[in-house]
Design a protein around this motif. Structure first.
Motif, PDB file in Angstrom:
ATOM      1  N   GLY A 236      34.318  34.140  33.488  1.00  0.00           N
ATOM      2  CA  GLY A 236      34.817  34.273  34.848  1.00  0.00           C
ATOM      3  C   GLY A 236      36.067  33.452  35.077  1.00  0.00           C
ATOM      4  O   GLY A 236      36.723  32.992  34.135  1.00  0.00           O
ATOM      5  N   ILE A 237      36.391  33.253  36.356  1.00  0.00           N
ATOM      6  CA  ILE A 237      37.616  32.578  36.762  1.00  0.00           C
ATOM      7  C   ILE A 237      37.410  31.067  36.796  1.00  0.00           C
ATOM      8  O   ILE A 237      36.403  30.568  37.297  1.00  0.00           O
ATOM      9  CB  ILE A 237      38.067  33.053  38.157  1.00  0.00           C
ATOM     10  N   GLY A 238      38.391  30.342  36.247  1.00  0.00           N
ATOM     11  CA  GLY A 238      38.410  28.885  36.310  1.00  0.00           C
ATOM     12  C   GLY A 238      39.749  28.402  36.843  1.00  0.00           C
ATOM     13  O   GLY A 238      40.661  29.196  37.095  1.00  0.00           O
ATOM     14  N   TYR A 239      39.888  27.109  36.979  1.00  0.00           N
ATOM     15  CA  TYR A 239      41.119  26.557  37.538  1.00  0.00           C
ATOM     16  C   TYR A 239      41.301  25.121  37.065  1.00  0.00           C
ATOM     17  O   TYR A 239      40.385  24.514  36.487  1.00  0.00           O
ATOM     18  CB  TYR A 239      41.072  26.604  39.073  1.00  0.00           C
ATOM     19  N   GLY A 240      42.479  24.562  37.317  1.00  0.00           N
ATOM     20  CA  GLY A 240      42.742  23.196  36.918  1.00  0.00           C
ATOM     21  C   GLY A 240      44.206  22.838  37.073  1.00  0.00           C
ATOM     22  O   GLY A 240      44.936  23.463  37.840  1.00  0.00           O
ATOM     23  N   ALA A 241      44.639  21.847  36.316  1.00  0.00           N
ATOM     24  CA  ALA A 241      46.016  21.368  36.365  1.00  0.00           C
ATOM     25  C   ALA A 241      46.510  21.133  34.944  1.00  0.00           C
ATOM     26  O   ALA A 241      45.723  21.127  33.979  1.00  0.00           O
ATOM     27  CB  ALA A 241      46.115  20.090  37.185  1.00  0.00           C
ATOM     28  N   PHE A 242      47.808  20.927  34.804  1.00  0.00           N
ATOM     29  CA  PHE A 242      48.376  20.700  33.482  1.00  0.00           C
ATOM     30  C   PHE A 242      49.654  19.885  33.589  1.00  0.00           C
ATOM     31  O   PHE A 242      50.264  19.764  34.666  1.00  0.00           O
ATOM     32  CB  PHE A 242      48.664  22.034  32.776  1.00  0.00           C
ATOM     33  N   ALA A 243      50.049  19.332  32.445  1.00  0.00           N
ATOM     34  CA  ALA A 243      51.323  18.621  32.332  1.00  0.00           C
ATOM     35  C   ALA A 243      51.952  19.003  31.004  1.00  0.00           C
ATOM     36  O   ALA A 243      51.249  19.208  29.998  1.00  0.00           O
ATOM     37  CB  ALA A 243      51.127  17.112  32.408  1.00  0.00           C
ATOM     38  N   THR A 244      53.287  19.115  30.985  1.00  0.00           N
ATOM     39  CA  THR A 244      54.011  19.579  29.805  1.00  0.00           C
ATOM     40  C   THR A 244      55.203  18.670  29.527  1.00  0.00           C
ATOM     41  O   THR A 244      55.864  18.196  30.453  1.00  0.00           O
ATOM     42  CB  THR A 244      54.519  21.023  30.011  1.00  0.00           C
ATOM     43  N   VAL A 245      55.455  18.434  28.241  1.00  0.00           N
ATOM     44  CA  VAL A 245      56.683  17.777  27.810  1.00  0.00           C
ATOM     45  C   VAL A 245      57.304  18.644  26.729  1.00  0.00           C
ATOM     46  O   VAL A 245      56.595  19.214  25.888  1.00  0.00           O
ATOM     47  CB  VAL A 245      56.417  16.344  27.295  1.00  0.00           C
TER      48      VAL A 245
END
Length: 294
Positions: A236-245
């Motif tokens: 199913g559907i999930g969610y969250g956050a991220f960071a990129t370099v």
């Protein structure tokens, strides 16, 4: 005196920034098309969804002790001398240990759009990435063979497990870009993520015969009086956050090439295993700035 010092610092930083942006390499302006390819490293905390333990939606005993498959499994193991005579029928087959599953490294492919503001320092992007994940492991079934003292040879039947799922990640990011004197772009990004997981298969190999343990019987054991149903996705559907370099270079023709590392902290929605966990991705991204959508 403090104000004068701050002005000197501001003038130095601003001058360095202007010099950096007028050095080698081109600049992205406005809308760009993104294409990326890379490696996805999922966290193993969700992999035990596929190990068949009694608390899972797909259980091994539903197959092992079923009227439809039980006798076939027992006969095959008996003929191959993989179980002893003390196991007289399929209902006496027991699991000694449910192993911990793990995900293999996955191939990731994606595309998206990026918009660079006129100051060439800030940008935003939306990216869509696809990965097909494979979980692997094994369970041990008691063989019933009489063992020599201090020896576990042939004590268990080792049964490999395999699971497969598809994940789609949608990342919306705000990007801050720093251009160095040699034309290399250093980018930092952060944002929100929405993901979708689709379970494709959950299999076990017993005596070199593969069986699906996906529940298509409404929680019942398969038999001559149990009807099967169309499989309903257990993800199913999930969610969250991220960071990129990332580090990249923009060609004068308006095409940028970059290598990026992304740290995701997401909720992945698998039935019974819906939890937050860290995931990692390394990908090569190409931004095409000199294209027309008309």
């Amino acid at each position: 005196m403090c104000s004068i010092a701050l002005l000197h610092v501001f003038f130095f930083v601003s001058t360095a920034d202007i010099k950096a942006q007028t050095t080698a390499g081109g600049q992205l302006r406005g809308l760009s098309l993104l294409v990326d390819v890379g490696t996805f490293v999922p966290h193993n905390s969700h992999a035990n969804f596929y190990n068949g333990n009694p608390n899972n939606v797909n259980t091994l005993y539903r197959i092992l002790h079923s009227e439809t498959y039980g006798n076939q499994i027992w006969n095959n193991l008996t003929e191959r001398d993989m179980i002893g005579s003390s196991i007289a029928n399929y209902r006496q087959l027991t699991v000694a240990e449910y192993g911990d599953m793990y995900y293999k490294l996955a191939f990731q492919l994606g595309m998206g759009f990026r918009y660079d503001l006129d100051n060439n320092r800030w940008a935003w992007s939306i990216q869509f990435d696809y990965a097909r994940l494979h979980a692997t492991g094994a369970v041990l079934i008691n063989s019933g063979h009489n063992m020599a003292y201090l020896s576990n040879q042939n004590e268990y039947v080792v049964c490999p497990l395999q699971g497969a799922e598809e994940r789609i990640y949608v990342d919306l990011a705000l990007i801050r870009k720093f251009k160095t004197a040699n034309g290399i772009d250093i980018e930092l990004a952060a944002g929100a993520n929405v993901n979708n997981t689709k379970v494709e298969s959950s299999d076990i190999s017993i005596g070199n015969i593969t069986y699906s343990i996906l529940d298509v019987w409404g929680g019942q054991s398969p038999s001559s009086y149990t009807a099967s149903y169309d499989y309903i996705n257990q993800g199913g559907i999930g969610y969250g956050a991220f960071a990129t370099v990332g580090f990249g270079y923009t060609l004068p023709v308006g095409t940028a090439i970059g290598l990026y590392y992304t740290f995701h902290y997401n909720k992945v929605n698998l039935e019974g295993y819906s939890s937050f966990a860290p995931h990692h991705a390394v990908k090569l991204t190409v931004a095409l700035n000199n294209f027309s959508i008309f």
